[in-house]
Design a protein around this motif. Structure first.
Motif, PDB file in Angstrom:
ATOM      1  N   CYS A  91      -5.116  -5.126   4.712  1.00 38.86           N
ATOM      2  CA  CYS A  91      -4.299  -3.979   5.090  1.00 38.86           C
ATOM      3  C   CYS A  91      -4.154  -2.988   3.943  1.00 38.86           C
ATOM      4  N   ARG A 119       1.450   6.314  11.811  1.00 36.58           N
ATOM      5  CA  ARG A 119       2.442   5.777  12.754  1.00 36.58           C
ATOM      6  C   ARG A 119       2.442   4.255  12.855  1.00 36.58           C
ATOM      7  N   ASP A 120       1.547   3.595  12.155  1.00 41.09           N
ATOM      8  CA  ASP A 120       1.451   2.133  12.214  1.00 41.09           C
ATOM      9  C   ASP A 120       2.613   1.512  11.434  1.00 41.09           C
ATOM     10  N   ALA A 128       1.789  -1.412   9.066  1.00 43.82           N
ATOM     11  CA  ALA A 128       0.865  -1.214   7.942  1.00 43.82           C
ATOM     12  C   ALA A 128       1.645  -1.018   6.653  1.00 43.82           C
ATOM     13  N   SER A 177      -2.745   7.577  13.801  1.00 49.84           N
ATOM     14  CA  SER A 177      -2.431   6.160  14.015  1.00 49.84           C
ATOM     15  C   SER A 177      -2.121   5.465  12.694  1.00 49.84           C
ATOM     16  N   HIS A 178      -2.797   5.861  11.618  1.00 51.82           N
ATOM     17  CA  HIS A 178      -2.495   5.266  10.317  1.00 51.82           C
ATOM     18  C   HIS A 178      -1.052   5.577   9.913  1.00 51.82           C
TER      19      HIS A 178
END
Length: 85
Positions: free
Chosen positions: A2, A65-66, A69, A62-63
């Motif tokens: 990650c 809002r993850d 992560a 998406s990165h």
């Protein structure tokens, strides 16, 4: 793995380009604040600001809002916004 995605971007490694139009004063201020403070809790807000500026990149949005992560200094989205590529 990650942390690698946070630093290097989407796997397999695909180049992502940040449009200069997406670098609004709000986007840059949010990214700079997170970079300096090393506190990345505002990543979803950064996603909203980048999207409001016209970003339609699913990789970028998406990165940011993850929620699961980990984000660290060197995050590829923050670095691209700040021109640290």
């Amino acid at each position: 793995m990650c942390f690698l995605q946070d630093i290097f971007g989407p796997l397999p490694f695909r180049p992502v380009v940040i449009s200069s139009a997406w670098r609004t004063s709000t986007v840059v201020a949010l990214a700079a604040q997170m970079y300096e403070s090393r506190e990345f809790g505002a990543m979803p807000i950064l996603a909203d600001a980048i999207q409001d500026a016209g970003c339609d990149s699913e990789d970028v949005l998406s990165h940011c809002r993850d929620a699961g992560a980990p984000h660290v200094r060197g995050c590829w989205v923050v670095d691209l916004v700040l021109g640290k590529e």
